[in-house]
Design a protein around this motif. Sequence first.
Motif, short mmCIF file in Angstrom:
data_model
loop_
_atom_site.label_atom_id
_atom_site.label_comp_id
_atom_site.label_asym_id
_atom_site.label_seq_id
_atom_site.Cartn_x
_atom_site.Cartn_y
_atom_site.Cartn_z
N VAL A 28 31.47 -2.53 -1.13
CA VAL A 28 29.52 -3.08 -0.90
C VAL A 28 29.55 -4.41 -1.32
O VAL A 28 28.83 -4.01 -2.39
CB VAL A 28 28.67 -3.00 0.39
N LEU A 29 30.04 -5.89 -1.13
CA LEU A 29 29.75 -6.98 -2.19
C LEU A 29 29.10 -7.73 -1.70
O LEU A 29 28.84 -7.77 0.07
CB LEU A 29 31.17 -7.55 -2.03
N ASP A 30 28.10 -8.50 -2.29
CA ASP A 30 26.73 -9.61 -1.21
C ASP A 30 28.00 -11.16 -0.66
O ASP A 30 29.19 -10.42 -1.83
CB ASP A 30 26.28 -9.95 -2.25
N GLU A 31 27.44 -12.30 -0.45
CA GLU A 31 28.17 -13.13 -0.32
C GLU A 31 28.94 -13.97 -1.34
O GLU A 31 29.63 -14.39 -1.25
CB GLU A 31 27.70 -13.91 0.51
N PHE A 32 28.52 -13.78 -2.24
CA PHE A 32 28.79 -14.35 -4.19
C PHE A 32 30.29 -13.50 -4.84
O PHE A 32 30.70 -14.09 -5.52
CB PHE A 32 28.23 -14.73 -5.04
N GLY A 33 30.18 -12.25 -3.77
CA GLY A 33 31.30 -10.98 -3.88
C GLY A 33 30.55 -9.80 -5.40
O GLY A 33 31.61 -9.37 -5.65
N THR A 34 29.62 -10.13 -5.84
CA THR A 34 29.30 -9.24 -6.46
C THR A 34 29.06 -8.11 -6.11
O THR A 34 28.44 -7.48 -4.37
CB THR A 34 27.79 -9.63 -6.91
N SER A 35 29.34 -7.23 -6.75
CA SER A 35 29.25 -5.97 -5.79
C SER A 35 27.90 -4.89 -6.05
O SER A 35 27.29 -4.90 -6.66
CB SER A 35 29.49 -4.47 -7.53
N LEU A 36 27.58 -4.13 -4.71
CA LEU A 36 26.29 -3.94 -4.46
C LEU A 36 26.46 -2.62 -4.80
O LEU A 36 24.92 -2.04 -5.29
CB LEU A 36 25.45 -4.42 -2.60
N TYR A 37 27.31 -1.77 -3.76
CA TYR A 37 26.98 -0.13 -4.25
C TYR A 37 28.44 0.05 -3.53
O TYR A 37 29.60 -0.96 -2.82
CB TYR A 37 26.15 0.10 -2.87
N GLU A 38 29.46 1.48 -3.53
CA GLU A 38 30.18 2.12 -3.14
C GLU A 38 29.94 2.87 -2.32
O GLU A 38 29.19 3.94 -2.33
CB GLU A 38 31.09 2.21 -3.80
N THR A 68 37.32 12.19 10.67
CA THR A 68 34.97 12.24 11.03
C THR A 68 34.58 10.63 11.01
O THR A 68 35.57 9.71 10.61
CB THR A 68 34.83 12.65 9.76
N VAL A 69 34.36 10.52 11.75
CA VAL A 69 32.76 8.99 11.68
C VAL A 69 31.97 9.44 10.75
O VAL A 69 31.01 10.61 11.42
CB VAL A 69 32.74 8.89 12.90
N THR A 70 30.97 8.30 9.15
CA THR A 70 30.26 8.83 8.50
C THR A 70 29.45 7.96 9.04
O THR A 70 30.03 6.70 8.39
CB THR A 70 30.87 8.89 6.63
N ALA A 71 28.26 8.10 8.52
CA ALA A 71 27.01 6.96 8.83
C ALA A 71 26.69 7.05 7.20
O ALA A 71 25.77 7.80 7.08
CB ALA A 71 26.18 7.15 9.26
N PHE A 72 26.21 6.01 6.34
CA PHE A 72 25.74 5.82 5.62
C PHE A 72 24.28 4.93 5.23
O PHE A 72 24.44 4.19 6.14
CB PHE A 72 26.30 5.23 4.33
N PRO A 73 23.59 5.17 4.54
CA PRO A 73 21.91 3.89 4.79
C PRO A 73 22.04 2.58 4.80
O PRO A 73 23.05 2.62 3.74
CB PRO A 73 20.76 5.14 3.87
N PRO A 74 21.62 1.98 4.67
CA PRO A 74 21.43 0.70 4.64
C PRO A 74 21.47 0.56 2.58
O PRO A 74 20.62 1.21 2.09
CB PRO A 74 20.16 0.29 4.65
N GLY A 75 21.75 0.15 1.73
CA GLY A 75 21.59 -0.27 0.60
C GLY A 75 22.43 1.17 0.02
O GLY A 75 22.57 0.62 -1.56
N GLY A 76 22.98 1.62 0.74
CA GLY A 76 23.55 2.92 -0.27
C GLY A 76 23.28 3.91 -0.06
O GLY A 76 21.96 4.37 0.32
N GLY A 77 24.08 4.65 -0.86
CA GLY A 77 23.41 6.06 -1.06
C GLY A 77 23.93 7.44 -0.45
O GLY A 77 25.45 6.97 0.23
N HIS A 78 23.71 9.21 -0.31
CA HIS A 78 24.03 9.41 0.04
C HIS A 78 24.65 9.44 1.79
O HIS A 78 23.66 8.88 2.19
CB HIS A 78 23.51 11.07 -0.10
N ALA A 79 25.52 10.11 2.55
CA ALA A 79 25.78 10.21 3.81
C ALA A 79 24.69 10.42 5.23
O ALA A 79 23.99 11.67 3.94
CB ALA A 79 27.25 10.88 4.71
N LEU A 80 24.45 9.95 5.72
CA LEU A 80 23.54 10.78 6.42
C LEU A 80 23.33 11.49 7.26
O LEU A 80 23.03 12.37 8.07
CB LEU A 80 22.61 8.89 7.54
N ALA A 81 24.70 11.51 7.87
CA ALA A 81 25.31 12.31 8.86
C ALA A 81 26.73 11.67 8.86
O ALA A 81 27.78 11.09 8.77
CB ALA A 81 24.65 11.65 10.42
N SER A 82 27.83 13.14 9.60
CA SER A 82 29.42 12.71 9.97
C SER A 82 29.76 13.59 10.75
O SER A 82 29.43 14.75 11.11
CB SER A 82 29.55 13.46 8.39
#
Length: 150
Positions: free
Chosen positions: A53-63, A92-106
Amino acid sequence: SQSVLVRSQFDEELEPLGRFGTGKGGFVDPVAVAVGPRGEVAVADPGKNAVPVLDEFGTSLYEATHPETLSPSDVLFDRGGGLIVADPIRATVTAFPPGGGHALASISFETTFVPRSIALLDDSTLVVLDSEHGSILFIRMTHADCGVGR
């Protein structure tokens, strides 16, 4: 080119986002892209086993990644900025929280359903396409299930 090509609202070619490679902000095999509510850009990259996940300028925010390896084929943001990822290899379909972090649900599917593409019908309904078997599944989500509609 293993990058995301960007065009302006006036159809002008802008600087591409990302670059080739497994490092931060790099792509190996980008297959799908989504734009979040704050302009962030998520790229499904099965070659990297992640969704950078990148910001609009291409800077890496998280993966967004998963301990059992993620092989994403599609990605989307919910209106709160949560990331939802389809993985046909793990079924699977997996959900991650806003801003990154561990999966919320799968949500795991039987091997007879292969989630290839996803879309939100509304704030609480996820549409999942299995193009291999010609099936569409509608999943009603709640906060407890996938974090959608917060």
